[in-house]
Design a protein around this motif. Sequence first.
Motif, PDB file in Angstrom:
ATOM      1  N   LEU A  58      -4.870  14.342  -7.395  1.00  7.43           N
ATOM      2  CA  LEU A  58      -3.493  14.831  -6.941  1.00  7.43           C
ATOM      3  C   LEU A  58      -3.507  16.497  -7.587  1.00  7.43           C
ATOM      4  N   PRO A  59      -2.952  17.323  -6.685  1.00 10.74           N
ATOM      5  CA  PRO A  59      -3.039  18.646  -7.229  1.00 10.74           C
ATOM      6  C   PRO A  59      -2.161  18.944  -8.667  1.00 10.74           C
ATOM      7  N   ASP A  60      -2.425  20.041  -9.262  1.00 13.25           N
ATOM      8  CA  ASP A  60      -1.718  20.181 -10.413  1.00 13.25           C
ATOM      9  C   ASP A  60      -0.311  20.728 -10.090  1.00 13.25           C
ATOM     10  N   GLY A  61       0.639  20.108 -10.676  1.00 14.77           N
ATOM     11  CA  GLY A  61       1.971  20.272 -10.496  1.00 14.77           C
ATOM     12  C   GLY A  61       2.513  19.757  -9.459  1.00 14.77           C
ATOM     13  N   ALA A  62       2.016  18.490  -9.102  1.00 20.61           N
ATOM     14  CA  ALA A  62       2.567  18.001  -7.978  1.00 20.61           C
ATOM     15  C   ALA A  62       3.957  17.089  -8.463  1.00 20.61           C
ATOM     16  N   LEU A  63       4.924  16.937  -7.694  1.00 22.23           N
ATOM     17  CA  LEU A  63       5.921  16.109  -7.896  1.00 22.23           C
ATOM     18  C   LEU A  63       5.979  14.686  -7.154  1.00 22.23           C
ATOM     19  N   ILE A  64       5.825  13.589  -7.873  1.00 21.16           N
ATOM     20  CA  ILE A  64       5.813  12.332  -7.639  1.00 21.16           C
ATOM     21  C   ILE A  64       7.097  11.480  -7.663  1.00 21.16           C
ATOM     22  N   VAL A  65       7.473  10.885  -6.531  1.00 20.75           N
ATOM     23  CA  VAL A  65       8.772  10.469  -6.457  1.00 20.75           C
ATOM     24  C   VAL A  65       8.649   8.593  -6.596  1.00 20.75           C
ATOM     25  N   PHE A  66       9.084   8.045  -7.340  1.00 15.06           N
ATOM     26  CA  PHE A  66       9.205   6.645  -7.378  1.00 15.06           C
ATOM     27  C   PHE A  66      10.159   6.061  -7.010  1.00 15.06           C
ATOM     28  N   ASN A  67      10.416   4.797  -6.443  1.00 15.53           N
ATOM     29  CA  ASN A  67      11.494   3.831  -5.920  1.00 15.53           C
ATOM     30  C   ASN A  67      11.759   3.075  -7.213  1.00 15.53           C
ATOM     31  N   LEU A 268      13.365  20.544  -3.793  1.00 15.01           N
ATOM     32  CA  LEU A 268      13.431  22.029  -3.357  1.00 15.01           C
ATOM     33  C   LEU A 268      12.665  22.972  -4.236  1.00 15.01           C
ATOM     34  N   GLU A 269      12.561  22.573  -5.668  1.00 15.17           N
ATOM     35  CA  GLU A 269      11.634  23.310  -6.263  1.00 15.17           C
ATOM     36  C   GLU A 269      10.223  23.171  -6.183  1.00 15.17           C
ATOM     37  N   TYR A 270       9.849  21.865  -5.707  1.00 13.86           N
ATOM     38  CA  TYR A 270       8.249  21.348  -5.344  1.00 13.86           C
ATOM     39  C   TYR A 270       8.155  21.359  -3.897  1.00 13.86           C
ATOM     40  N   ALA A 271       8.720  22.042  -3.190  1.00 11.71           N
ATOM     41  CA  ALA A 271       8.501  21.837  -1.710  1.00 11.71           C
ATOM     42  C   ALA A 271       6.952  22.229  -1.505  1.00 11.71           C
ATOM     43  N   GLY A 272       6.283  21.205  -0.698  1.00 10.45           N
ATOM     44  CA  GLY A 272       5.008  21.330  -0.420  1.00 10.45           C
ATOM     45  C   GLY A 272       4.064  20.720  -1.224  1.00 10.45           C
ATOM     46  N   ARG A 273       4.702  19.852  -2.329  1.00  9.63           N
ATOM     47  CA  ARG A 273       3.741  19.350  -3.260  1.00  9.63           C
ATOM     48  C   ARG A 273       4.421  18.107  -3.573  1.00  9.63           C
ATOM     49  N   THR A 274       4.976  17.120  -2.651  1.00 10.48           N
ATOM     50  CA  THR A 274       5.863  16.166  -2.865  1.00 10.48           C
ATOM     51  C   THR A 274       4.938  14.780  -2.613  1.00 10.48           C
ATOM     52  N   THR A 275       4.865  13.829  -3.554  1.00  7.59           N
ATOM     53  CA  THR A 275       4.113  12.623  -3.200  1.00  7.59           C
ATOM     54  C   THR A 275       5.002  11.680  -3.369  1.00  7.59           C
ATOM     55  N   ALA A 276       5.089  10.893  -2.492  1.00  4.56           N
ATOM     56  CA  ALA A 276       6.190   9.762  -2.501  1.00  4.56           C
ATOM     57  C   ALA A 276       5.308   8.568  -2.703  1.00  4.56           C
ATOM     58  N   ARG A 355       8.256  13.885  13.007  1.00  5.38           N
ATOM     59  CA  ARG A 355       7.908  15.154  12.358  1.00  5.38           C
ATOM     60  C   ARG A 355       8.386  14.993  10.819  1.00  5.38           C
ATOM     61  N   PHE A 356       7.408  14.837   9.949  1.00  4.38           N
ATOM     62  CA  PHE A 356       7.747  14.864   8.585  1.00  4.38           C
ATOM     63  C   PHE A 356       8.416  16.218   7.842  1.00  4.38           C
ATOM     64  N   ARG A 357       9.573  16.005   7.157  1.00  2.00           N
ATOM     65  CA  ARG A 357      10.092  17.111   6.651  1.00  2.00           C
ATOM     66  C   ARG A 357       9.988  17.387   5.180  1.00  2.00           C
ATOM     67  N   ILE A 358       9.639  16.444   4.280  1.00  2.29           N
ATOM     68  CA  ILE A 358       9.652  16.299   2.917  1.00  2.29           C
ATOM     69  C   ILE A 358       8.517  15.885   2.137  1.00  2.29           C
ATOM     70  N   VAL A 359       7.751  14.752   2.788  1.00  5.37           N
ATOM     71  CA  VAL A 359       6.767  14.223   2.259  1.00  5.37           C
ATOM     72  C   VAL A 359       5.345  14.726   2.577  1.00  5.37           C
ATOM     73  N   ASN A 360       4.687  15.193   1.504  1.00  3.52           N
ATOM     74  CA  ASN A 360       3.337  15.717   1.948  1.00  3.52           C
ATOM     75  C   ASN A 360       2.217  14.874   1.683  1.00  3.52           C
ATOM     76  N   SER A 361       2.275  13.893   0.667  1.00  6.37           N
ATOM     77  CA  SER A 361       1.531  12.728   0.592  1.00  6.37           C
ATOM     78  C   SER A 361       2.024  11.427  -0.058  1.00  6.37           C
ATOM     79  N   MET A 362       1.467  10.435   0.245  1.00 10.68           N
ATOM     80  CA  MET A 362       2.040   9.243  -0.099  1.00 10.68           C
ATOM     81  C   MET A 362       0.970   8.343  -0.676  1.00 10.68           C
ATOM     82  N   ILE A 363       1.562   7.427  -1.535  1.00 14.08           N
ATOM     83  CA  ILE A 363       0.619   6.343  -2.201  1.00 14.08           C
ATOM     84  C   ILE A 363       1.158   4.974  -1.538  1.00 14.08           C
ATOM     85  N   THR A 364       0.455   4.343  -0.864  1.00 11.92           N
ATOM     86  CA  THR A 364       0.817   3.184  -0.102  1.00 11.92           C
ATOM     87  C   THR A 364      -0.287   1.784  -0.263  1.00 11.92           C
TER      88      THR A 364
END
Length: 425
Positions: A58-67, A268-276, A355-364
């Motif tokens: 993952l890139p430095d400073g990524a945002l990771i979002v968990f359910n 908003l802060e981490y736009a372009g660096r969001t991993t779901a 068209r994806f608007r928010i998620v840049n990478s995903m773990i699945t």
Amino acid sequence: MNEKSTSVGQIRIDGYDYPLPDHRIAKFPLDRRDTSKLLVYRDREIGETAFDRLPDCLPDGALIVFNNTRVIRARIMFRKETGAAIEIFCLEPEYPADYAQNFQSRGRCRWQCLVGNLKRWKDGRLRRSFPIGGDVVTLEAERIRTCGQAHGISFEWDNPSYTFADILDAAGVLPIPPYLHRETVKSDLETYQTVYSKIKGSVAAPTAGLHFTPAVMDALLAKGCKMEELTLHIGAGTFKPVQTATIGEHEMHTEHLAVGRSTIASLLEYAGRTTAVGTTSVRTLESLYHIGAILAVDPDADPSRLEVKQWTPYEGILPDIPTATALANILKYLDRNGLEKIVASTKIIIAPGYRFRIVNSMITNFHQPRSTLLLLVSAFVGGDWRRIYDYALSRDFRFLSYGDASLLTGVNSSPSEKNEIRFDG
């Protein structure tokens, strides 16, 4: 449907089929969650490593979002006086409709349920007694209405000292995916929950999160990654294969989501660096964009209008606004209403053409053939799903809920999100 939604609806599901031998389906998890394999896909390059090396990928400073949803013991078994076994599978709370309030109900509540062996339950009440905390409690179930394949079931129990959450914990069985072709065992009570699960309500686990361990999460924090959570309660429809020739004939199930103010601010802060983490997180995050577009049209929309329908992204009815504007609309809505989280529902189907608007990478994980989850993956990787799955099949990756994982970067991700891939071997 307009022209775009019609074209998406005409996608044939037989184009998303592949041979999946039964022995490639992981029936049980590995002893250590984070020793599973991790396929890494970026810039159409495929490699692999172990999941505990995720921080290196993952890139430095990524945002990771968990359910953070937690799987409930949703299956309740009854036996009629005739000996017939009846299974009630709790799908969604009906009264109280709020999950938290329903789980705290004392004495009675109502759920939408699936009923197994329904033909043997014509009418009357089902009864079952069981011990809780030194007491013996009797639970009764009565079928009060039918809604499609689901049934409204009224539950009553004779000791209001206990909540419905207590009832499920004592009498319910944790549901595991039907494609495992086995009964729930004691170890599933731990292994079929993520280590960060908190909010009860799902009947299936967000399985991409099953690979995470405290050690992996600590390593992500040490790398400077930001972690946020959301809640999407997963329904039984997640296992429903597409049984129609085209996806336009397939009906998605409704799922309920809740996303806090801090998560939206971080997006908003981490736009372009969001991993779901997981397709449920992807569907929730992408639904946020469309909720923000609803609020662009009606800033004071009634909560009942905060619903993303199946074809909303393709109909062109809502305005095409910047992602930052959509997220800001939600924050303003929260401010005006004195709320700390947005609560809404979604039936969104993400398929090629989305068209994806928010998620840049995903773990699945690796998904079933002919499933809406495979459609989502295909949309994310620009149709390159078959090459990814051929790679996984040829290199002994384990498939489905207890199987191995993948880290996928979207084909339209911003350059700031790209990072050198480090592979093992």
